[in-house]
Design a protein around this motif. Structure first.
Motif, PDB file in Angstrom:
ATOM      1  N   TYR A 341       0.856  -1.187   0.000  1.00  0.00           N
ATOM      2  CA  TYR A 341       0.000   0.000   0.000  1.00  0.00           C
ATOM      3  C   TYR A 341       0.887   1.231   0.000  1.00  0.00           C
ATOM      4  O   TYR A 341       2.084   1.166   0.275  1.00  0.00           O
ATOM      5  CB  TYR A 341      -0.909   0.016   1.233  1.00  0.00           C
ATOM      6  CG  TYR A 341      -0.164   0.229   2.532  1.00  0.00           C
ATOM      7  CD1 TYR A 341       0.017   1.515   3.053  1.00  0.00           C
ATOM      8  CD2 TYR A 341       0.388  -0.842   3.231  1.00  0.00           C
ATOM      9  CE1 TYR A 341       0.727   1.716   4.230  1.00  0.00           C
ATOM     10  CE2 TYR A 341       1.093  -0.649   4.409  1.00  0.00           C
ATOM     11  CZ  TYR A 341       1.263   0.633   4.905  1.00  0.00           C
ATOM     12  OH  TYR A 341       1.962   0.835   6.056  1.00  0.00           O
ATOM     13  N   LEU A 357      -4.779  10.040   1.090  1.00  0.00           N
ATOM     14  CA  LEU A 357      -5.037   9.207  -0.083  1.00  0.00           C
ATOM     15  C   LEU A 357      -4.358   7.863   0.124  1.00  0.00           C
ATOM     16  O   LEU A 357      -3.129   7.782   0.256  1.00  0.00           O
ATOM     17  CB  LEU A 357      -4.487   9.876  -1.347  1.00  0.00           C
ATOM     18  CG  LEU A 357      -4.920  11.331  -1.583  1.00  0.00           C
ATOM     19  CD1 LEU A 357      -4.158  11.935  -2.750  1.00  0.00           C
ATOM     20  CD2 LEU A 357      -6.421  11.398  -1.837  1.00  0.00           C
ATOM     21  N   THR A 359      -3.653   4.106  -1.406  1.00  0.00           N
ATOM     22  CA  THR A 359      -3.690   3.200  -2.554  1.00  0.00           C
ATOM     23  C   THR A 359      -3.315   1.814  -2.063  1.00  0.00           C
ATOM     24  O   THR A 359      -2.270   1.629  -1.432  1.00  0.00           O
ATOM     25  CB  THR A 359      -2.700   3.641  -3.648  1.00  0.00           C
ATOM     26  OG1 THR A 359      -2.974   4.999  -4.006  1.00  0.00           O
ATOM     27  CG2 THR A 359      -2.831   2.758  -4.879  1.00  0.00           C
ATOM     28  N   PHE A 368     -13.303  -4.241  -6.989  1.00  0.00           N
ATOM     29  CA  PHE A 368     -12.475  -3.139  -6.495  1.00  0.00           C
ATOM     30  C   PHE A 368     -13.303  -2.051  -5.833  1.00  0.00           C
ATOM     31  O   PHE A 368     -12.905  -1.490  -4.810  1.00  0.00           O
ATOM     32  CB  PHE A 368     -11.627  -2.558  -7.630  1.00  0.00           C
ATOM     33  CG  PHE A 368     -10.418  -3.397  -7.983  1.00  0.00           C
ATOM     34  CD1 PHE A 368     -10.309  -4.705  -7.548  1.00  0.00           C
ATOM     35  CD2 PHE A 368      -9.393  -2.867  -8.745  1.00  0.00           C
ATOM     36  CE1 PHE A 368      -9.201  -5.487  -7.865  1.00  0.00           C
ATOM     37  CE2 PHE A 368      -8.270  -3.630  -9.073  1.00  0.00           C
ATOM     38  CZ  PHE A 368      -8.179  -4.941  -8.625  1.00  0.00           C
ATOM     39  N   ASP A 369     -14.470  -1.728  -6.390  1.00  0.00           N
ATOM     40  CA  ASP A 369     -15.319  -0.685  -5.799  1.00  0.00           C
ATOM     41  C   ASP A 369     -15.763  -1.066  -4.396  1.00  0.00           C
ATOM     42  O   ASP A 369     -15.704  -0.242  -3.455  1.00  0.00           O
ATOM     43  CB  ASP A 369     -16.552  -0.436  -6.679  1.00  0.00           C
ATOM     44  CG  ASP A 369     -16.206   0.264  -7.984  1.00  0.00           C
ATOM     45  OD1 ASP A 369     -15.127   0.891  -8.043  1.00  0.00           O
ATOM     46  OD2 ASP A 369     -17.002   0.188  -8.937  1.00  0.00           O
ATOM     47  N   GLU A 372     -12.800  -0.883  -1.977  1.00  0.00           N
ATOM     48  CA  GLU A 372     -12.502   0.499  -1.582  1.00  0.00           C
ATOM     49  C   GLU A 372     -13.436   0.956  -0.470  1.00  0.00           C
ATOM     50  O   GLU A 372     -13.006   1.574   0.525  1.00  0.00           O
ATOM     51  CB  GLU A 372     -12.631   1.426  -2.795  1.00  0.00           C
ATOM     52  CG  GLU A 372     -11.506   1.254  -3.810  1.00  0.00           C
ATOM     53  CD  GLU A 372     -11.745   2.019  -5.105  1.00  0.00           C
ATOM     54  OE1 GLU A 372     -10.872   1.989  -5.983  1.00  0.00           O
ATOM     55  OE2 GLU A 372     -12.833   2.645  -5.242  1.00  0.00           O
ATOM     56  N   LYS A 388      -9.398   8.709   1.261  1.00  0.00           N
ATOM     57  CA  LYS A 388      -9.832   8.465  -0.107  1.00  0.00           C
ATOM     58  C   LYS A 388      -9.068   7.233  -0.591  1.00  0.00           C
ATOM     59  O   LYS A 388      -7.840   7.243  -0.643  1.00  0.00           O
ATOM     60  CB  LYS A 388      -9.533   9.668  -0.992  1.00  0.00           C
ATOM     61  CG  LYS A 388     -10.343  10.895  -0.636  1.00  0.00           C
ATOM     62  CD  LYS A 388     -10.126  12.026  -1.629  1.00  0.00           C
ATOM     63  CE  LYS A 388     -11.024  13.225  -1.299  1.00  0.00           C
ATOM     64  NZ  LYS A 388     -10.832  14.339  -2.273  1.00  0.00           N
ATOM     65  N   VAL A 389      -9.797   6.167  -0.904  1.00  0.00           N
ATOM     66  CA  VAL A 389      -9.164   4.876  -1.180  1.00  0.00           C
ATOM     67  C   VAL A 389      -9.212   4.555  -2.667  1.00  0.00           C
ATOM     68  O   VAL A 389     -10.252   4.704  -3.311  1.00  0.00           O
ATOM     69  CB  VAL A 389      -9.849   3.747  -0.383  1.00  0.00           C
ATOM     70  CG1 VAL A 389      -9.155   2.408  -0.650  1.00  0.00           C
ATOM     71  CG2 VAL A 389      -9.845   4.062   1.116  1.00  0.00           C
ATOM     72  N   THR A 390      -8.096   4.118  -3.185  1.00  0.00           N
ATOM     73  CA  THR A 390      -8.015   3.606  -4.553  1.00  0.00           C
ATOM     74  C   THR A 390      -7.434   2.203  -4.500  1.00  0.00           C
ATOM     75  O   THR A 390      -6.373   1.986  -3.900  1.00  0.00           O
ATOM     76  CB  THR A 390      -7.119   4.485  -5.436  1.00  0.00           C
ATOM     77  OG1 THR A 390      -7.632   5.817  -5.456  1.00  0.00           O
ATOM     78  CG2 THR A 390      -7.060   3.949  -6.862  1.00  0.00           C
ATOM     79  N   VAL A 391      -8.122   1.247  -5.100  1.00  0.00           N
ATOM     80  CA  VAL A 391      -7.633  -0.127  -5.164  1.00  0.00           C
ATOM     81  C   VAL A 391      -7.131  -0.406  -6.568  1.00  0.00           C
ATOM     82  O   VAL A 391      -7.794  -0.086  -7.559  1.00  0.00           O
ATOM     83  CB  VAL A 391      -8.741  -1.130  -4.770  1.00  0.00           C
ATOM     84  CG1 VAL A 391      -8.295  -2.564  -5.032  1.00  0.00           C
ATOM     85  CG2 VAL A 391      -9.097  -0.963  -3.294  1.00  0.00           C
ATOM     86  N   VAL A 392      -5.935  -0.972  -6.660  1.00  0.00           N
ATOM     87  CA  VAL A 392      -5.296  -1.256  -7.955  1.00  0.00           C
ATOM     88  C   VAL A 392      -4.902  -2.726  -7.984  1.00  0.00           C
ATOM     89  O   VAL A 392      -4.815  -3.381  -6.944  1.00  0.00           O
ATOM     90  CB  VAL A 392      -4.057  -0.360  -8.172  1.00  0.00           C
ATOM     91  CG1 VAL A 392      -4.461   1.105  -8.248  1.00  0.00           C
ATOM     92  CG2 VAL A 392      -3.028  -0.568  -7.068  1.00  0.00           C
TER      93      VAL A 392
END
Length: 413
Positions: A341, A357, A359, A368-369, A372, A388-392
């Motif tokens: 992460y 933020l 990730t 993924f949604d 998050e 604010k979460v972003t999953v990759v």
């Protein structure tokens, strides 16, 4: 855990030797009227030493022996402020190798093993420490140093390396690369000895399963010899440390007062026999605890728990204090999320508030949604901050050959 009689005498001898020198600490102790100790109470009245002291003494103000007795210097890998330079005598170098060989032996490594050494050489204490311990043990050293993954894998296969030494970040990179190439069946690794950075349970499991090896945590700091002053055994996770060379106390990082054995706090280390740059009550900022129970392995060396983090790793968002270990605990609870992460913290001038933020990586089988949302909800309920979460996809975040910087605070830039 109190100093035993031998250790008390060793600390007193260090003070006696220091006050006869014009070193940084020799002058400081003389100015403070310190001329020795004879009890635990005396010891606990001694001032702490710190990395700031070592920077103030730059370049060689902490040297406590004549130049002709110094055979080597090392420097910390830190990137802020003046570097810390530590001089070593021939005895210091040999003592370090003895401790390191003891670490290998504790991990069940023998002179029949082939040890591939990937940490950096040069001013950093890592690579050369791993090698000196390997040679003292009588095992085959494969001194690769960091990087050049293609060559690393070629040597690993052709020389049939049985032990890998690395930062956990680079071990993860090698594990992923080996499995990506489908060459796991050509790898002969049995054990891995990793240090320099704290690592989460998810990362530990990923490396262990990816390489099919037993994992060992080695402990150390450049200021205190380097890696090799302690390691966990095959039975339990606690780190045995070599109390014939160092004394460890745990203090409350806020008050500076020692805490009872078993209570978590900051590790403070005193070198008992170091010559070139003795340190008394050095504050490491590493967070752990003394494990008072005897280890099931039967060794008499005392133990500290695995390093939980650093007191100076704490970061604050919306007035809430957080540690990377808390982030890792949350991610561990979410299905499909990997150990990797990154966190970026910035200040939104328009709204006059901090923004965090996060990730995180996740396996392709999960939504993924939804992942998050789950991470954000856990942060809010367990810590009180909503990032604010972003999953990759797994493999998106950069891998490092050295330590991975996971928290970047742009507010301080």
């Amino acid at each position: 855990m109190k100093l035993n009689e031998v250790q008390l005498g060793q600390v007193n001898a260090q003070i006696q030797r220091l006050i006869k020198t014009d070193s940084y600490y020799g002058k400081m102790y003389r100015d403070m009227g310190i001329d020795g100790i004879s009890s635990q109470e005396d010891f606990e009245k001694l001032p702490f030493s710190s990395k700031d002291d070592l920077r103030n003494a730059y370049p060689l103000g902490i040297q406590a022996v004549p130049d002709e007795e110094v055979v080597r210097i090392h420097s910390s890998s830190g990137t802020t402020g003046k570097p810390v330079i530590i001089p070593y005598t021939a005895k210091d170098v040999d003592d370090w190798a003895i401790m390191f060989a003891r670490c290998y032996e504790t991990a069940g490594i023998t002179n029949k093993d082939r040890i591939q050494i990937t940490p950096g050489y040069g001013l950093w204490t890592a690579g050369i420490g791993f090698q000196a311990g390997c040679e003292k043990l009588g095992a085959m050293a494969i001194p690769m140093g960091p990087g050049n993954t293609e060559k690393q894998l070629q040597m690993m296969i052709d020389l049939r390396s049985t032990v890998i030494t690395a930062t956990s970040s680079y071990a993860l990179l090698l594990s992923e690369e080996i499995n990506k190439r489908g060459i796991r069946d050509q790898i002969c690794l049995k054990k891995g000895v990793f240090g320099s950075e704290r690592w989460s349970e998810k990362m530990r499991k990923s490396i262990s399963e990816g390489l099919g090896i037993e994992l060992y945590d080695i402990y150390g700091l450049t200021e205190i010899y380097g890696p090799g002053i302690g390691i966990n055994c095959q039975n339990e996770r606690g780190i045995h440390y070599w109390d014939d060379y160092i004394y460890i106390e745990i203090i409350d990082p806020k008050t500076g007062k020692p805490v009872p054995d078993g209570t978590e706090g900051e590790i403070v280390i005193t070198t008992l026999v170091k010559e070139g740059a003795p340190l008394i009550r050095f504050r490491t900022h590493d967070i752990s605890r003394i494990i008072p129970e005897k280890c099931s392995c039967g060794r008499s060396y005392p133990r500290i728990d695995v390093i939980k983090g650093r007191s100076d790793d704490m970061f604050k968002v919306h007035g809430v204090n957080m540690f990377p270990s808390q982030v890792e605990e949350i991610l561990k609870k979410v299905d499909g999320v990997s150990s990797e992460y990154s966190i970026n913290i910035a200040h939104d001038d328009e709204k006059n508030r901090d923004v965090m933020l996060l990730t995180a990586e996740a396996e392709g089988r999960v939504n993924f949604d939804n992942t998050e949302k789950k991470i954000a909800e856990l942060f809010k309920s367990l810590i009180g901050v909503t990032p604010k979460v972003t999953v990759v996809p797994v493999g998106t975040l950069p891998r490092s050959e050295k330590k991975t910087k996971r928290v970047i605070d742009h507010r301080n830039q």
